[in-house]
Design a protein around this motif. Sequence first.
Motif, PDB file in Angstrom:
ATOM      1  N   MET A   1     -30.248 -32.285  -0.060  1.00 29.63           N
ATOM      2  CA  MET A   1     -29.250 -32.232  -1.117  1.00 29.63           C
ATOM      3  C   MET A   1     -29.653 -33.204  -2.217  1.00 29.63           C
ATOM      4  SD  MET A   1     -25.069 -32.560  -0.958  1.00 29.63           S
ATOM      5  CE  MET A   1     -25.028 -34.009   0.014  1.00 29.63           C
ATOM      6  N   ILE A   2     -29.409 -32.815  -3.458  1.00 27.10           N
ATOM      7  CA  ILE A   2     -29.744 -33.603  -4.637  1.00 27.10           C
ATOM      8  C   ILE A   2     -28.460 -33.925  -5.403  1.00 27.10           C
ATOM      9  CG2 ILE A   2     -30.944 -33.543  -6.891  1.00 27.10           C
ATOM     10  CD1 ILE A   2     -32.830 -33.672  -4.462  1.00 27.10           C
ATOM     11  N   LEU A   3     -28.374 -35.167  -5.866  1.00 26.89           N
ATOM     12  CA  LEU A   3     -27.270 -35.587  -6.733  1.00 26.89           C
ATOM     13  C   LEU A   3     -27.775 -35.609  -8.158  1.00 26.89           C
ATOM     14  CD1 LEU A   3     -24.532 -36.892  -7.534  1.00 26.89           C
ATOM     15  CD2 LEU A   3     -25.565 -39.096  -6.922  1.00 26.89           C
ATOM     16  N   GLU A   4     -27.112 -34.879  -9.021  1.00 25.38           N
ATOM     17  CA  GLU A   4     -27.356 -34.930 -10.463  1.00 25.38           C
ATOM     18  C   GLU A   4     -26.273 -35.840 -11.038  1.00 25.38           C
ATOM     19  OE1 GLU A   4     -26.638 -32.192 -14.418  1.00 25.38           O
ATOM     20  OE2 GLU A   4     -26.158 -31.409 -12.440  1.00 25.38           O
ATOM     21  N   LEU A   5     -26.680 -36.938 -11.632  1.00 22.84           N
ATOM     22  CA  LEU A   5     -25.745 -37.902 -12.214  1.00 22.84           C
ATOM     23  C   LEU A   5     -25.812 -37.765 -13.728  1.00 22.84           C
ATOM     24  CD1 LEU A   5     -23.840 -40.214 -11.289  1.00 22.84           C
ATOM     25  CD2 LEU A   5     -25.718 -41.752 -11.824  1.00 22.84           C
ATOM     26  N   VAL A   6     -24.672 -37.450 -14.348  1.00 20.49           N
ATOM     27  CA  VAL A   6     -24.615 -37.212 -15.787  1.00 20.49           C
ATOM     28  C   VAL A   6     -23.685 -38.250 -16.418  1.00 20.49           C
ATOM     29  CG1 VAL A   6     -24.192 -35.497 -17.591  1.00 20.49           C
ATOM     30  CG2 VAL A   6     -24.847 -34.747 -15.288  1.00 20.49           C
ATOM     31  N   ASP A   7     -24.251 -39.112 -17.250  1.00 18.44           N
ATOM     32  CA  ASP A   7     -23.490 -40.151 -17.952  1.00 18.44           C
ATOM     33  C   ASP A   7     -23.147 -39.606 -19.331  1.00 18.44           C
ATOM     34  OD1 ASP A   7     -22.484 -42.440 -19.164  1.00 18.44           O
ATOM     35  OD2 ASP A   7     -24.051 -43.741 -18.375  1.00 18.44           O
ATOM     36  N   ILE A   8     -21.853 -39.391 -19.564  1.00 17.80           N
ATOM     37  CA  ILE A   8     -21.379 -38.724 -20.776  1.00 17.80           C
ATOM     38  C   ILE A   8     -20.539 -39.684 -21.611  1.00 17.80           C
ATOM     39  CG2 ILE A   8     -19.960 -36.821 -21.669  1.00 17.80           C
ATOM     40  CD1 ILE A   8     -20.506 -35.396 -18.947  1.00 17.80           C
ATOM     41  N   LEU A   9     -20.816 -39.732 -22.892  1.00 17.73           N
ATOM     42  CA  LEU A   9     -20.001 -40.490 -23.842  1.00 17.73           C
ATOM     43  C   LEU A   9     -19.480 -39.496 -24.869  1.00 17.73           C
ATOM     44  CD1 LEU A   9     -19.062 -43.363 -24.604  1.00 17.73           C
ATOM     45  CD2 LEU A   9     -21.022 -43.448 -26.170  1.00 17.73           C
ATOM     46  N   ILE A  10     -18.147 -39.416 -24.980  1.00 15.99           N
ATOM     47  CA  ILE A  10     -17.547 -38.459 -25.913  1.00 15.99           C
ATOM     48  C   ILE A  10     -16.986 -39.184 -27.132  1.00 15.99           C
ATOM     49  CG2 ILE A  10     -17.020 -36.836 -24.053  1.00 15.99           C
ATOM     50  CD1 ILE A  10     -14.003 -37.668 -24.512  1.00 15.99           C
ATOM     51  N   GLN A  11     -16.614 -38.409 -28.115  1.00 16.22           N
ATOM     52  CA  GLN A  11     -16.021 -38.948 -29.336  1.00 16.22           C
ATOM     53  C   GLN A  11     -14.642 -39.540 -29.029  1.00 16.22           C
ATOM     54  OE1 GLN A  11     -15.919 -35.589 -32.022  1.00 16.22           O
ATOM     55  NE2 GLN A  11     -17.934 -34.967 -31.313  1.00 16.22           N
ATOM     56  N   PRO A  12     -14.303 -40.677 -29.638  1.00 15.72           N
ATOM     57  CA  PRO A  12     -12.999 -41.312 -29.399  1.00 15.72           C
ATOM     58  C   PRO A  12     -11.840 -40.370 -29.726  1.00 15.72           C
ATOM     59  CG  PRO A  12     -14.447 -42.780 -30.627  1.00 15.72           C
ATOM     60  CD  PRO A  12     -15.135 -41.446 -30.563  1.00 15.72           C
ATOM     61  N   GLY A  13     -10.796 -40.459 -28.912  1.00 16.63           N
ATOM     62  CA  GLY A  13      -9.579 -39.692 -29.144  1.00 16.63           C
ATOM     63  C   GLY A  13      -9.626 -38.256 -28.655  1.00 16.63           C
ATOM     64  N   GLN A  58     -28.429 -27.970  -3.827  1.00 20.01           N
ATOM     65  CA  GLN A  58     -29.262 -27.837  -2.632  1.00 20.01           C
ATOM     66  C   GLN A  58     -30.666 -28.361  -2.896  1.00 20.01           C
ATOM     67  OE1 GLN A  58     -29.056 -23.758  -1.310  1.00 20.01           O
ATOM     68  NE2 GLN A  58     -26.939 -23.966  -0.621  1.00 20.01           N
ATOM     69  N   THR A  59     -31.229 -28.039  -4.062  1.00 16.52           N
ATOM     70  CA  THR A  59     -32.574 -28.499  -4.418  1.00 16.52           C
ATOM     71  C   THR A  59     -32.587 -28.941  -5.875  1.00 16.52           C
ATOM     72  OG1 THR A  59     -33.418 -26.372  -5.241  1.00 16.52           O
ATOM     73  CG2 THR A  59     -33.603 -26.779  -2.848  1.00 16.52           C
ATOM     74  N   LEU A  60     -33.589 -29.709  -6.242  1.00 15.48           N
ATOM     75  CA  LEU A  60     -33.762 -30.118  -7.637  1.00 15.48           C
ATOM     76  C   LEU A  60     -33.966 -28.902  -8.533  1.00 15.48           C
ATOM     77  CD1 LEU A  60     -34.139 -32.383  -9.732  1.00 15.48           C
ATOM     78  CD2 LEU A  60     -36.563 -32.406  -9.111  1.00 15.48           C
ATOM     79  N   GLU A  61     -34.741 -27.935  -8.034  1.00 10.40           N
ATOM     80  CA  GLU A  61     -35.027 -26.741  -8.816  1.00 10.40           C
ATOM     81  C   GLU A  61     -33.784 -25.893  -9.068  1.00 10.40           C
ATOM     82  OE1 GLU A  61     -36.763 -27.772  -6.126  1.00 10.40           O
ATOM     83  OE2 GLU A  61     -38.535 -28.496  -7.206  1.00 10.40           O
ATOM     84  N   ASN A  62     -32.806 -25.952  -8.159  1.00  9.94           N
ATOM     85  CA  ASN A  62     -31.553 -25.231  -8.404  1.00  9.94           C
ATOM     86  C   ASN A  62     -30.912 -25.703  -9.699  1.00  9.94           C
ATOM     87  OD1 ASN A  62     -30.637 -25.081  -4.911  1.00  9.94           O
ATOM     88  ND2 ASN A  62     -31.576 -23.491  -6.158  1.00  9.94           N
ATOM     89  N   HIS A  63     -31.040 -26.992  -9.995  1.00  6.71           N
ATOM     90  CA  HIS A  63     -30.499 -27.500 -11.250  1.00  6.71           C
ATOM     91  C   HIS A  63     -31.471 -27.311 -12.401  1.00  6.71           C
ATOM     92  CE1 HIS A  63     -29.683 -30.811 -14.235  1.00  6.71           C
ATOM     93  NE2 HIS A  63     -28.707 -29.951 -14.386  1.00  6.71           N
ATOM     94  N   THR A  64     -32.699 -27.819 -12.235  1.00 10.80           N
ATOM     95  CA  THR A  64     -33.635 -27.878 -13.357  1.00 10.80           C
ATOM     96  C   THR A  64     -34.190 -26.523 -13.779  1.00 10.80           C
ATOM     97  OG1 THR A  64     -35.490 -28.355 -11.864  1.00 10.80           O
ATOM     98  CG2 THR A  64     -34.313 -30.248 -12.814  1.00 10.80           C
ATOM     99  N   ILE A  65     -34.242 -25.568 -12.861  1.00 14.41           N
ATOM    100  CA  ILE A  65     -34.779 -24.250 -13.202  1.00 14.41           C
ATOM    101  C   ILE A  65     -33.686 -23.182 -13.154  1.00 14.41           C
ATOM    102  CG2 ILE A  65     -36.412 -22.429 -12.519  1.00 14.41           C
ATOM    103  CD1 ILE A  65     -38.229 -24.761 -11.489  1.00 14.41           C
ATOM    104  N   GLU A  91     -29.832 -37.906 -14.632  1.00 10.50           N
ATOM    105  CA  GLU A  91     -30.809 -38.353 -13.654  1.00 10.50           C
ATOM    106  C   GLU A  91     -30.524 -37.677 -12.324  1.00 10.50           C
ATOM    107  OE1 GLU A  91     -32.048 -42.806 -14.814  1.00 10.50           O
ATOM    108  OE2 GLU A  91     -29.955 -42.618 -14.186  1.00 10.50           O
ATOM    109  N   HIS A  92     -31.555 -37.553 -11.503  1.00  8.64           N
ATOM    110  CA  HIS A  92     -31.434 -36.916 -10.199  1.00  8.64           C
ATOM    111  C   HIS A  92     -31.744 -37.921  -9.098  1.00  8.64           C
ATOM    112  CE1 HIS A  92     -32.251 -33.614 -13.030  1.00  8.64           C
ATOM    113  NE2 HIS A  92     -31.354 -32.989 -12.293  1.00  8.64           N
ATOM    114  N   PHE A  93     -31.014 -37.816  -8.002  1.00 14.63           N
ATOM    115  CA  PHE A  93     -31.151 -38.743  -6.890  1.00 14.63           C
ATOM    116  C   PHE A  93     -31.221 -37.977  -5.579  1.00 14.63           C
ATOM    117  CE2 PHE A  93     -28.997 -40.912 -10.262  1.00 14.63           C
ATOM    118  CZ  PHE A  93     -29.464 -42.215 -10.233  1.00 14.63           C
ATOM    119  N   THR A  94     -31.995 -38.516  -4.642  1.00 13.06           N
ATOM    120  CA  THR A  94     -31.878 -38.073  -3.265  1.00 13.06           C
ATOM    121  C   THR A  94     -30.822 -38.965  -2.633  1.00 13.06           C
ATOM    122  OG1 THR A  94     -33.654 -39.547  -2.570  1.00 13.06           O
ATOM    123  CG2 THR A  94     -34.261 -37.277  -3.063  1.00 13.06           C
TER     124      THR A  94
END
Length: 103
Positions: A1-13, A58-65, A91-94
């Motif tokens: 299993m792969i963790l995709e970590l997405v750090d998101i910064l949105i516009q104020p308000g 399930q795999t890195l390729e499931n996300h990236t491809i 970023e991706h993590f095991t």
Amino acid sequence: MILELVDILIQPGKQAEFDKAISHGITEYIAKAKGFIGYQINKCIESPERYVLMNYWQTLENHTIDFRESPAFLQWRGVVGPFFARPPIVEHFTILETKNSQK
């Protein structure tokens, strides 16, 4: 299993609108992708414009491809992209270890 970590910064308000958009985008586009396992949306207390999205694949390729090269990715970005203050950091993590301790 792969963790995709997405750090998101949105516009104020825009938090209330983004809360709805990110949930909609995940259920409509990401959750239907090949190899998608689940997700967690985290909203920062100290910086209310910051979110951390944790997607499990399930795999890195499931996300990236499979997902990133599909039309669903463009649809996902169409839903959430207008809120971004900057491009998300992805970023991706095991997973080394998991423990859930609820009292």
